[in-house]
Scaffold this active site. Structure first.
Site, PDB file in Angstrom:
ATOM      1  N   GLY A 133     -28.468  -4.356   3.129  1.00 16.33           N
ATOM      2  CA  GLY A 133     -28.435  -3.585   3.028  1.00 16.33           C
ATOM      3  C   GLY A 133     -28.019  -1.828   3.333  1.00 16.33           C
ATOM      4  N   GLY A 193     -33.314 -14.681   5.131  1.00 16.05           N
ATOM      5  CA  GLY A 193     -32.799 -16.002   6.772  1.00 16.05           C
ATOM      6  C   GLY A 193     -33.120 -15.447   7.714  1.00 16.05           C
ATOM      7  N   GLU A 235     -25.322 -14.909   6.440  1.00 18.75           N
ATOM      8  CA  GLU A 235     -25.772 -15.334   5.204  1.00 18.75           C
ATOM      9  C   GLU A 235     -25.371 -15.239   3.594  1.00 18.75           C
ATOM     10  OE1 GLU A 235     -30.637 -15.546   6.096  1.00 18.75           O
ATOM     11  OE2 GLU A 235     -29.873 -14.385   4.224  1.00 18.75           O
TER      12      GLU A 235
END
Ligand code: 0RQ
Length: 503
Positions: free
Chosen positions: A270, A387, A293
């Site tokens: 983001g 995660g 991730e």
């Protein structure tokens, strides 16, 4: 064309996506590839959605249980949600149409730590997997499957599914072959052994996925891009948040608590994480490492400039421009990016061993540092825990980042008590807003509250929160973690009643 399918047995199984979709029956548990909008099947889910819609028009029941790696795209979650084709969804999703149905109570959603998913399915905690639908970039002559832009849970889906549909996506770069590291050593308790990864860039597995060819019922050819959505340039608040965090990291290096090149970074996706990555690019750090991730634009920039030595991940979330650049320079990136199964990219054992620095977004924090990552007003899901818990619980440092207000300043992101808990106070070291940074390490509860209120709360809410805390210190039943229970969630109720948390 079938050029990417070198195994003659599998060439013979090429069918249209429409035909392949007829292999999936009502009530099945279907496990698909896909992680943050990368590497998900592009064609079969859309034809499946069409079949489901037609069945519903005939008055027939047709829904599936849907498992993936993480979030997918409008062609998958969106298409199936729109036709009310999903009975149960796990372990993560962020599609607006699915979210609407989840929050209307019409779609069951299991929101699960991403590192737990594969093992829980192996443990038999959920239904058996009837069909797997997996995107790959190519198939070798021996049937080995070359993953595409995410690995996610594909190893587990291919091992456990009763039948398999493969989508070979020609849009994916052939040069991605060799970037993956699929570890097949994760046995089940009581037979587990240490995972032999001691540095974030170790390779411990193989570059391809395996699948019993007899289970592959259909192969479908596709040629469609991942859901690559553009990033906005970082706004002023994101830049301020990034600034506070980078100053803190430099301070930790100066104090000798972190090495000069930090420790392997994990970063959410983001605006704010992107601003942090951009900040790292221009603040003099070298030889950084990422054990995370998802790779987003900012990480490719850091790799190109040499600030980041390598990145380990399970999927991508790129803008269209960054995706083009990735494909153009795939030989460069293949030397520096390692894509793993999500049970390994997020593995608690490895996150702890490597000492990852976890940096994740949040919805809200409370004065003691409990974190809500998932629910608006305690009941309405935004995305899911993803995660963040894998890294927050097990990392060297667990950092949460957010603007200090939401919804045009009507909501304070720091509240007396969180309306839902994803990460407890025990798992949270640092909270950052554009107002400042609260270093909560080593602080007992009341000192945590004072530090959070003084450093992170927006001025519009600071006095109000101080007032709550001081009265709680005076009147609370216990003085260890003081609370006024009738008032603790009153800020949320006030917002629901009046549209603002301001008293
Ligand atoms: O909703 O667009 O409807 O207004 O939450 O908020 O500010 O755009 O921030 O995109 O960074 O998302 C926690 C959701 C933050 C994300 C969360 C509303 C806000 C807006 C998004 P609208 P922003 P971000 C690795 C780690 C969990 C998963 C995770 C997330 C929307 O970071 O999903 O960490 N994290 N994964 O208005 C009410 C508040 C609010 C609020 C924000 N206090 N009250 N609404 N919003 N704060 C990646 C993976 O796991 C794949």
């Amino acid at each position: 064309s079938v050029e990417r399918i070198l195994d003659p047995r599998l060439r013979e199984r090429v069918v249209s996506a429409e035909q392949a979709a007829t292999l999936i029956q009502p009530g099945e548990t279907v496990a698909m590839s896909g992680f943050t909008g990368s590497g998900y099947p592009k064609a079969v889910p859309q034809y499946l959605a069409r079949r489901i819609e037609q069945a519903h028009e005939r008055g027939e029941e047709f829904r599936i249980n849907l498992l993936t790696g993480a979030s997918t795209a409008p062609e998958l979650d969106g298409a199936l949600a729109k036709v009310d084709g999903i009975a149960m969804r796990m372990p993560f999703q962020s599609d607006p149409d699915a979210r609407k149905r989840i929050n209307a109570g019409k779609l069951d959603y299991l929101d699960i730590h991403l590192s737990h998913v594969a093992q829980h399915v192996w443990f038999g905690f959920y239904n058996e997997i009837d069909t797997a639908v997996i995107e790959v970039s190519a198939i070798h002559a021996d049937g080995a499957l070359v993953p595409s832009t995410s690995v996610g849970n594909n190893k587990t889906w291919l091992d456990l599914a009763k039948k398999v549909i493969i989508e070979v996506n020609q849009w994916q770069p052939l040069g991605i072959d060799g970037m993956h590291d699929v570890y097949y050593g994760t046995a089940l308790p009581p037979h587990r052994k240490p995972i032999p990864l001691v540095r974030g860039d170790d390779r411990i597995g193989q570059t391809t996925l395996r699948c019993d060819p007899d289970k592959i019922a259909a192969v479908v050819l596709t040629d469609a891009p991942d859901r690559n959505s553009p990033f906005n340039p970082p706004d002023a608040d994101s830049q301020r948040i990034a600034g506070h965090l980078i100053e803190f990291l430099k301070h930790e290096v100066a104090r000798g608590r972190l090495p000069a090149n930090l420790l392997p970074l994990q970063s959410g996706v983001g605006n704010i994480p992107n601003a942090v990555l951009a900040g790292l690019a221009s603040s003099g750090f070298r030889d950084l490492e990422a054990f995370t991730e998802v790779i987003q634009d900012g990480m490719l920039d850091l790799l190109r400039s040499g600030v980041l030595r390598y990145a380990s991940c399970t999927g991508f979330a790129l803008s269209p421009a960054a995706s083009e650049e990735f494909m153009r320079d795939i030989d460069f990136y293949r030397q520096r990016i390692i894509m793993r199964s999500q049970e390994v990219s997020n593995h608690p054992e490895l996150v702890r061993r490597l000492g990852c620095i976890g940096m994740n977004g949040m919805i809200e924090a409370d004065i003691y540092g409990n974190i809500n990552s998932t629910h608006v007003m305690g009941s309405s899901i935004m995305n899911g825990i993803g995660g963040s818990g894998d890294f927050a619980r097990n990392g060297f440092l667990s950092i949460f980042l957010s603007p200090s207000t939401a919804k045009n300043g009507t909501i304070s992101s720091i509240v007396p008590m969180v309306s839902h808990v994803d990460h407890t106070e025990h798992d949270v070291a640092v909270v950052v807003t554009e107002q400042g940074l609260a270093d909560l390490r080593g602080l007992p509860p009341r000192a945590r509250a004072r530090t959070l209120i003084d450093n992170c709360v927006h001025p519009d809410f600071r006095d109000q929160l101080s007032d709550y805390f001081e009265r709680a210190c005076r009147d609370s039943y216990g003085k260890h973690t003081p609370h006024l229970l009738p008032e603790a969630l009153s800020w949320h109720q006030r917002w629901l009643d009046t549209g603002t948390m301001k008293a």
